[in-house]
Motif scaffolding. Sequence first.
Motif, PDB file in Angstrom:
ATOM      1  N   LEU A  81       0.834  -1.211   0.000  1.00 23.83           N
ATOM      2  CA  LEU A  81       0.000   0.000   0.000  1.00 23.83           C
ATOM      3  C   LEU A  81       0.869   1.262   0.000  1.00 23.83           C
ATOM      4  CD1 LEU A  81      -2.805  -1.019   2.519  1.00 23.83           C
ATOM      5  CD2 LEU A  81      -3.066  -0.611   0.066  1.00 23.83           C
ATOM      6  N   LYS A  82       1.957   1.239   0.761  1.00 22.29           N
ATOM      7  CA  LYS A  82       2.864   2.397   0.806  1.00 22.29           C
ATOM      8  C   LYS A  82       3.448   2.669  -0.568  1.00 22.29           C
ATOM      9  CE  LYS A  82       7.278   3.891   2.538  1.00 22.29           C
ATOM     10  NZ  LYS A  82       8.585   3.373   2.815  1.00 22.29           N
ATOM     11  N   GLU A  83       3.862   1.632  -1.276  1.00 26.06           N
ATOM     12  CA  GLU A  83       4.431   1.792  -2.614  1.00 26.06           C
ATOM     13  C   GLU A  83       3.389   2.375  -3.567  1.00 26.06           C
ATOM     14  OE1 GLU A  83       4.849   0.725  -6.662  1.00 26.06           O
ATOM     15  OE2 GLU A  83       3.798  -0.707  -5.412  1.00 26.06           O
ATOM     16  N   LYS A  84       2.159   1.905  -3.487  1.00 20.14           N
ATOM     17  CA  LYS A  84       1.096   2.415  -4.349  1.00 20.14           C
ATOM     18  C   LYS A  84       0.751   3.867  -3.999  1.00 20.14           C
ATOM     19  CE  LYS A  84      -0.993  -2.027  -5.405  1.00 20.14           C
ATOM     20  NZ  LYS A  84      -0.853  -2.052  -6.832  1.00 20.14           N
ATOM     21  N   LEU A  85       0.754   4.191  -2.714  1.00 18.70           N
ATOM     22  CA  LEU A  85       0.450   5.564  -2.294  1.00 18.70           C
ATOM     23  C   LEU A  85       1.525   6.542  -2.740  1.00 18.70           C
ATOM     24  CD1 LEU A  85      -0.944   4.926   1.291  1.00 18.70           C
ATOM     25  CD2 LEU A  85      -2.172   6.001  -0.611  1.00 18.70           C
ATOM     26  N   GLU A  86       2.770   6.115  -2.740  1.00 17.90           N
ATOM     27  CA  GLU A  86       3.858   6.991  -3.181  1.00 17.90           C
ATOM     28  C   GLU A  86       3.758   7.312  -4.660  1.00 17.90           C
ATOM     29  OE1 GLU A  86       7.243   4.756  -1.846  1.00 17.90           O
ATOM     30  OE2 GLU A  86       7.295   5.790   0.097  1.00 17.90           O
ATOM     31  N   ARG A  87       3.180   6.404  -5.458  1.00 15.22           N
ATOM     32  CA  ARG A  87       3.009   6.639  -6.894  1.00 15.22           C
ATOM     33  C   ARG A  87       1.740   7.424  -7.223  1.00 15.22           C
ATOM     34  NH1 ARG A  87       2.288   2.200 -10.392  1.00 15.22           N
ATOM     35  NH2 ARG A  87       1.312   1.058  -8.710  1.00 15.22           N
ATOM     36  N   SER A  88       0.805   7.483  -6.313  1.00 15.50           N
ATOM     37  CA  SER A  88      -0.508   8.053  -6.634  1.00 15.50           C
ATOM     38  C   SER A  88      -0.533   9.573  -6.488  1.00 15.50           C
ATOM     39  CB  SER A  88      -1.591   7.433  -5.761  1.00 15.50           C
ATOM     40  OG  SER A  88      -1.429   7.825  -4.422  1.00 15.50           O
ATOM     41  N   GLU A  89      -1.367  10.193  -7.329  1.00 17.49           N
ATOM     42  CA  GLU A  89      -1.578  11.641  -7.301  1.00 17.49           C
ATOM     43  C   GLU A  89      -2.660  12.013  -6.288  1.00 17.49           C
ATOM     44  OE1 GLU A  89       0.023  13.925  -9.360  1.00 17.49           O
ATOM     45  OE2 GLU A  89       1.274  12.279 -10.070  1.00 17.49           O
ATOM     46  N   ALA A  90      -3.638  11.126  -6.127  1.00 20.57           N
ATOM     47  CA  ALA A  90      -4.758  11.372  -5.227  1.00 20.57           C
ATOM     48  C   ALA A  90      -5.309  10.049  -4.729  1.00 20.57           C
ATOM     49  CB  ALA A  90      -5.851  12.148  -5.950  1.00 20.57           C
ATOM     50  N   VAL A  91      -6.026  10.130  -3.609  1.00 16.73           N
ATOM     51  CA  VAL A  91      -6.688   8.969  -3.025  1.00 16.73           C
ATOM     52  C   VAL A  91      -8.119   9.386  -2.695  1.00 16.73           C
ATOM     53  CG1 VAL A  91      -6.721   7.325  -1.113  1.00 16.73           C
ATOM     54  CG2 VAL A  91      -4.545   8.169  -1.982  1.00 16.73           C
ATOM     55  N   PHE A  92      -9.086   8.594  -3.149  1.00 18.50           N
ATOM     56  CA  PHE A  92     -10.487   8.854  -2.836  1.00 18.50           C
ATOM     57  C   PHE A  92     -11.019   7.689  -2.014  1.00 18.50           C
ATOM     58  CE2 PHE A  92      -9.806  10.971  -6.965  1.00 18.50           C
ATOM     59  CZ  PHE A  92      -9.931  12.282  -6.523  1.00 18.50           C
ATOM     60  N   VAL A  93     -11.904   8.009  -1.072  1.00 18.52           N
ATOM     61  CA  VAL A  93     -12.428   7.005  -0.156  1.00 18.52           C
ATOM     62  C   VAL A  93     -13.933   6.897  -0.346  1.00 18.52           C
ATOM     63  CG1 VAL A  93     -12.631   6.307   2.248  1.00 18.52           C
ATOM     64  CG2 VAL A  93     -10.651   7.629   1.506  1.00 18.52           C
ATOM     65  N   GLY A  94     -14.403   5.672  -0.443  1.00 14.65           N
ATOM     66  CA  GLY A  94     -15.837   5.431  -0.541  1.00 14.65           C
ATOM     67  C   GLY A  94     -16.231   4.241   0.299  1.00 14.65           C
ATOM     68  N   GLU A  95     -17.477   4.238   0.752  1.00 18.38           N
ATOM     69  CA  GLU A  95     -17.980   3.106   1.510  1.00 18.38           C
ATOM     70  C   GLU A  95     -18.725   2.193   0.555  1.00 18.38           C
ATOM     71  OE1 GLU A  95     -20.998   2.312   5.189  1.00 18.38           O
ATOM     72  OE2 GLU A  95     -19.683   4.049   5.295  1.00 18.38           O
ATOM     73  N   TYR A  96     -18.409   0.914   0.604  1.00 19.05           N
ATOM     74  CA  TYR A  96     -18.973  -0.031  -0.358  1.00 19.05           C
ATOM     75  C   TYR A  96     -19.936  -1.024   0.292  1.00 19.05           C
ATOM     76  CZ  TYR A  96     -15.586  -3.468   1.346  1.00 19.05           C
ATOM     77  OH  TYR A  96     -14.858  -4.323   2.116  1.00 19.05           O
ATOM     78  N   ARG A  97     -20.494  -0.680   1.430  1.00 23.25           N
ATOM     79  CA  ARG A  97     -21.373  -1.590   2.161  1.00 23.25           C
ATOM     80  C   ARG A  97     -22.581  -1.982   1.306  1.00 23.25           C
ATOM     81  NH1 ARG A  97     -21.666  -1.370   7.904  1.00 23.25           N
ATOM     82  NH2 ARG A  97     -20.741   0.692   7.695  1.00 23.25           N
ATOM     83  N   GLY A  98     -22.724  -3.267   1.038  1.00 21.16           N
ATOM     84  CA  GLY A  98     -23.867  -3.761   0.294  1.00 21.16           C
ATOM     85  C   GLY A  98     -23.656  -3.887  -1.212  1.00 21.16           C
ATOM     86  N   MET A  99     -22.465  -3.591  -1.703  1.00 22.50           N
ATOM     87  CA  MET A  99     -22.211  -3.730  -3.138  1.00 22.50           C
ATOM     88  C   MET A  99     -22.081  -5.194  -3.509  1.00 22.50           C
ATOM     89  SD  MET A  99     -19.497  -0.695  -4.114  1.00 22.50           S
ATOM     90  CE  MET A  99     -19.340  -1.159  -5.805  1.00 22.50           C
TER      91      MET A  99
END
Length: 176
Positions: free
Chosen positions: A13-31
């Motif tokens: 996750l740290k490696e992916k976060l270092e490459r990313s420009e932005a992070v968006f958070v969503g709740e997926y309960r019930g998908m």
Amino acid sequence: MPAKIKYEQVALLKEKLERSEAVFVGEYRGMTVAQSTALRVKVREAGGELKIAKNTLFAIAMKEAGLESLSESLVTGPNIYALCYGDPVGVAKVLKEYATDKTQKAFVLKGGLLGKVALDQSQVYALADLPSKDVLVAQVVRTIAAPISGLVTVLSGTMRGLVTCLGQIRDKKEAA
């Protein structure tokens, strides 16, 4: 003592976060699986990646990557994290369209992080309403080129007028 797999997940996750420009958070309960797969495909096409991770592991990875931690309201519940590796506007558009789709009620876009700035839901929606990076660059180029093309038109108009005037003088002399 934490399991070795948790250390590996945090490092990934740290490696992916270092490459990313932005992070968006969503709740997926019930998908359903089909809904989450469709969302993953759309996000991937927009230049991002969806990850499901434990909130504590994601928070540790963000801290290790040197990013600001997300607010407590964003990291409660079953969250899905959208990591943007390119233009964050495209991924934000996909997430907003999916979150505001009337046919599904399972996915809720909570907020995110753009660079090192925390965003709430309304700010992510505002980001999604922006034109893409390519469109903005085209608008800037068009704005810069407009005065130049106007100058060319004015200069060619003067020359065209001179040629027309000389042509009329030539016609009068030939007629006389």
